[in-house]
Write a protein that holds these residues in place. Structure first.
Motif, PDB file in Angstrom:
ATOM      1  N   THR A 270       0.851  -1.200   0.000  1.00 49.51           N
ATOM      2  CA  THR A 270       0.000   0.000   0.000  1.00 49.51           C
ATOM      3  C   THR A 270       0.883   1.245   0.000  1.00 49.51           C
ATOM      4  OG1 THR A 270      -1.636  -1.201   1.281  1.00 49.51           O
ATOM      5  CG2 THR A 270      -1.862   1.185   1.211  1.00 49.51           C
ATOM      6  N   GLU A 271       0.606   2.166  -0.922  1.00 49.56           N
ATOM      7  CA  GLU A 271       1.400   3.391  -1.019  1.00 49.56           C
ATOM      8  C   GLU A 271       0.501   4.592  -0.733  1.00 49.56           C
ATOM      9  OE1 GLU A 271       3.147   3.552  -4.817  1.00 49.56           O
ATOM     10  OE2 GLU A 271       4.377   1.767  -4.532  1.00 49.56           O
ATOM     11  N   GLY A 272       0.953   5.455   0.114  1.00 50.64           N
ATOM     12  CA  GLY A 272       0.212   6.676   0.416  1.00 50.64           C
ATOM     13  C   GLY A 272      -1.044   6.396   1.227  1.00 50.64           C
ATOM     14  N   GLY A 273      -1.561   7.468   1.917  1.00 47.95           N
ATOM     15  CA  GLY A 273      -2.789   7.350   2.702  1.00 47.95           C
ATOM     16  C   GLY A 273      -2.596   6.484   3.932  1.00 47.95           C
ATOM     17  N   THR A 289     -14.580  -4.010   1.798  1.00 43.70           N
ATOM     18  CA  THR A 289     -14.638  -2.891   2.738  1.00 43.70           C
ATOM     19  C   THR A 289     -14.733  -1.563   2.001  1.00 43.70           C
ATOM     20  OG1 THR A 289     -13.335  -4.146   4.338  1.00 43.70           O
ATOM     21  CG2 THR A 289     -13.462  -1.771   4.665  1.00 43.70           C
ATOM     22  N   ALA A 290     -13.920  -1.402   0.940  1.00 45.79           N
ATOM     23  CA  ALA A 290     -13.970  -0.171   0.154  1.00 45.79           C
ATOM     24  C   ALA A 290     -15.293  -0.050  -0.592  1.00 45.79           C
ATOM     25  CB  ALA A 290     -12.801  -0.144  -0.827  1.00 45.79           C
ATOM     26  N   THR A 291     -15.865  -1.185  -1.015  1.00 49.09           N
ATOM     27  CA  THR A 291     -17.119  -1.161  -1.780  1.00 49.09           C
ATOM     28  C   THR A 291     -18.284  -0.726  -0.914  1.00 49.09           C
ATOM     29  OG1 THR A 291     -16.319  -2.934  -3.222  1.00 49.09           O
ATOM     30  CG2 THR A 291     -18.697  -2.552  -3.177  1.00 49.09           C
ATOM     31  N   VAL A 335      -6.950  -1.830  -6.130  1.00 51.01           N
ATOM     32  CA  VAL A 335      -8.373  -1.769  -6.466  1.00 51.01           C
ATOM     33  C   VAL A 335      -9.139  -0.983  -5.405  1.00 51.01           C
ATOM     34  CG1 VAL A 335     -10.462  -3.141  -6.846  1.00 51.01           C
ATOM     35  CG2 VAL A 335      -8.273  -3.948  -7.725  1.00 51.01           C
ATOM     36  N   ALA A 336      -8.811  -1.207  -4.119  1.00 54.98           N
ATOM     37  CA  ALA A 336      -9.498  -0.498  -3.034  1.00 54.98           C
ATOM     38  C   ALA A 336      -9.228   0.999  -3.112  1.00 54.98           C
ATOM     39  CB  ALA A 336      -9.048  -1.054  -1.687  1.00 54.98           C
ATOM     40  N   ASP A 337      -7.975   1.407  -3.403  1.00 54.74           N
ATOM     41  CA  ASP A 337      -7.647   2.835  -3.540  1.00 54.74           C
ATOM     42  C   ASP A 337      -8.426   3.462  -4.695  1.00 54.74           C
ATOM     43  OD1 ASP A 337      -5.983   2.791  -1.387  1.00 54.74           O
ATOM     44  OD2 ASP A 337      -4.142   2.458  -2.558  1.00 54.74           O
ATOM     45  N   LEU A 338      -8.519   2.745  -5.800  1.00 54.60           N
ATOM     46  CA  LEU A 338      -9.250   3.258  -6.961  1.00 54.60           C
ATOM     47  C   LEU A 338     -10.739   3.420  -6.650  1.00 54.60           C
ATOM     48  CD1 LEU A 338      -8.915   4.147  -9.882  1.00 54.60           C
ATOM     49  CD2 LEU A 338      -9.271   1.773 -10.597  1.00 54.60           C
ATOM     50  N   MET A 344     -17.928   5.992  -9.291  1.00 57.69           N
ATOM     51  CA  MET A 344     -18.511   5.214 -10.389  1.00 57.69           C
ATOM     52  C   MET A 344     -17.887   3.820 -10.459  1.00 57.69           C
ATOM     53  SD  MET A 344     -20.653   5.278 -12.952  1.00 57.69           S
ATOM     54  CE  MET A 344     -20.897   7.007 -13.334  1.00 57.69           C
ATOM     55  N   PHE A 345     -16.573   3.756 -10.296  1.00 59.26           N
ATOM     56  CA  PHE A 345     -15.881   2.464 -10.297  1.00 59.26           C
ATOM     57  C   PHE A 345     -16.328   1.616  -9.112  1.00 59.26           C
ATOM     58  CE2 PHE A 345     -12.130  -0.115  -9.047  1.00 59.26           C
ATOM     59  CZ  PHE A 345     -12.094  -0.943 -10.166  1.00 59.26           C
ATOM     60  N   ARG A 346     -16.568   2.277  -7.940  1.00 57.36           N
ATOM     61  CA  ARG A 346     -17.028   1.535  -6.764  1.00 57.36           C
ATOM     62  C   ARG A 346     -18.383   0.871  -7.024  1.00 57.36           C
ATOM     63  NH1 ARG A 346     -16.602   5.278  -3.094  1.00 57.36           N
ATOM     64  NH2 ARG A 346     -18.755   6.001  -3.123  1.00 57.36           N
ATOM     65  N   GLU A 347     -19.287   1.561  -7.712  1.00 56.85           N
ATOM     66  CA  GLU A 347     -20.596   0.971  -8.015  1.00 56.85           C
ATOM     67  C   GLU A 347     -20.458  -0.201  -8.980  1.00 56.85           C
ATOM     68  OE1 GLU A 347     -23.427   1.653  -6.542  1.00 56.85           O
ATOM     69  OE2 GLU A 347     -22.291   3.036  -5.281  1.00 56.85           O
TER      70      GLU A 347
END
Length: 414
Positions: A270-273, A289-291, A335-338, A344-347
């Motif tokens: 994981t990079e950043g955040g 979790t991100a979704t 994928v979670a960061d995106l 829109m990508f999350r949906e």
């Protein structure tokens, strides 16, 4: 000569036929009358005395408080006989209800209750059943209909509320091999039953359920005996079972260590955040979790429960999780960061993973107790997902290609 002797004997038998009939009467009829007399005597012994009924309806506004109460005496302590009489005496017909109903209008506290109390002294039982219920009507016809309906009690309803108060009782409880054997003797009754527990509170509840005795009084009157159980020698099958459990615990521990290693690897990728909270406890699913926005979402909790309670409980499941983590955490952080950056990508991801989560939910409704079951259900779920994510798109593409081919063939024909 013999024929003459037989004829003379037959005539003599006919002449004494009256005596023969009287003998038969004495032999069969009198004993029958004696048996019937005994039955009548027994019925009289257990007959109902001093039966009183109270039926009142108190109407205030649109509500009516109805009370049905019966009290009577019986010269028995047999629970089944008493319950049968309770049902018979409590039951009301429409004519009974109209005859004894007393109506009034008094401001009072409206509370429902249902109780049956049996108080036995010197084998004479006083039985009181009191039912109070409230209905939202003041119409007399509806009140009478409700009284008739509610007065039809069942054995099960009475046993739920029955309280038995008796002084002359001998209650013996013997606990052995995890079971309690109970013998209750009082007057003309001797109850025997077994409670599948050695816990004192559960034994008291079981005695209450079987006899109706009040719970607080049971420990005061019982003769409680506990047998010392000699440890049994373990069989080969039991020893193998213990070894299998130890092996399973070891595999579970190894799987937990693998999860921690995977989490450490994920933190490095994981990079950043900030590092997602799922990484600090239990090894969460980053994409889910991100979704769904939080690791407390029901879908994320379900995935965690399936992993911990079902999959990791077997050797094959633990091996699968270990291999899967190595693959999954190689791309899931990106994928979670995106997803966090692009709603829109999350949906789109949510729509894509919903069928998979639905199929995994099957594992919450089955019992997985062996390697074979884990492999069977696991392969079944994998095949189901393969069919949805690969089979259906491939079939759709093939059908579309065939339809387009037919379309071009028709154009060439014309």
């Amino acid at each position: 000569m013999q024929e003459k002797l037989f004829a003379r004997f037959y005539k003599q038998l006919l002449s004494h036929s009256d005596i023969f009939v009287v003998g038969l009467t004495l032999l069969f009829v009198f004993p029958l009358q004696f048996v019937l007399a005994q039955d009548i005597e027994n019925q009289n012994e257990n007959s109902v005395d001093d039966l009183t009924r109270i039926l009142s309806a108190n109407t205030v506004g649109e509500q009516t408080r109805i009370e049905i109460k019966t009290t009577f005496l019986m010269s028995t302590t047999n629970k089944d006989e008493m319950i049968e009489e309770i049902i018979n005496n409590f039951s009301l017909t429409r004519e009974d209800a109209e005859t004894i109903l007393q109506s009034e209008t008094v401001e009072t506290k409206f509370e429902e209750k249902f109780e049956t109390l049996i108080n036995s002294k010197q084998c004479i039982s006083q039985i009181t059943t009191d039912l109070v219920f409230i209905i939202d009507t003041n119409d007399k016809e509806k009140i009478l209909d409700e009284i008739v309906t509610r007065s039809q009690l069942t054995n099960k309803q009475i046993m739920k509320v029955l309280e038995f108060e008796i002084n002359e009782i001998d209650l013996n409880v013997r606990v052995q091999s995890g079971k309690a054997r109970v013998v209750a003797e009082y007057c003309d009754v001797k109850d025997r039953f077994v409670i599948n527990s050695a816990d004192e509170s559960e034994i008291i509840a079981g005695i209450k359920s079987n006899t109706g005795l009040r719970e607080y009084k049971i420990p005061l009157i019982w003769n409680f005996v506990t047998d010392v159980v000699v440890p049994e020698k373990k069989t080969v099958l039991e020893q193998q079972k213990e070894q299998a459990l130890e092996y399973g615990e070891e595999m579970f521990s190894n799987a937990a260590n693998q999860m921690k290693k995977a989490e450490s690897a994920q933190q490095l990728v994981t990079e950043g955040g900030e590092i997602p909270p799922a990484l600090t406890g239990g090894g969460g699913c980053l994409i889910a979790t991100a979704t769904y926005g939080t690791e407390l979402a029901p879908q994320v909790q379900m995935l965690r429960e399936i992993r911990d309670d079902s999959v990791l409980g077997t050797q094959s499941g633990a091996a699968f999780i270990s291999a899967f983590n190595s693959f999954y955490y190689s791309f899931s952080p990106a994928v979670a960061d995106l997803e966090r950056q692009n709603p829109m990508f999350r949906e789109i991801v949510k729509i894509a993973i919903t069928p998979m989560i639905s199929t995994l939910a099957i594992l919450n409704y089955v019992d997985i107790d062996s390697e074979y079951e884990m492999l069977g259900y696991g392969i079944g779920v994998i095949m189901l997902n393969a069919c949805m994510y690969l089979g259906i798109p491939i079939i759709s593409i093939v059908k579309y290609a065939k339809s387009m081919e037919k379309k071009y063939d028709m154009r060439g024909f014309y």
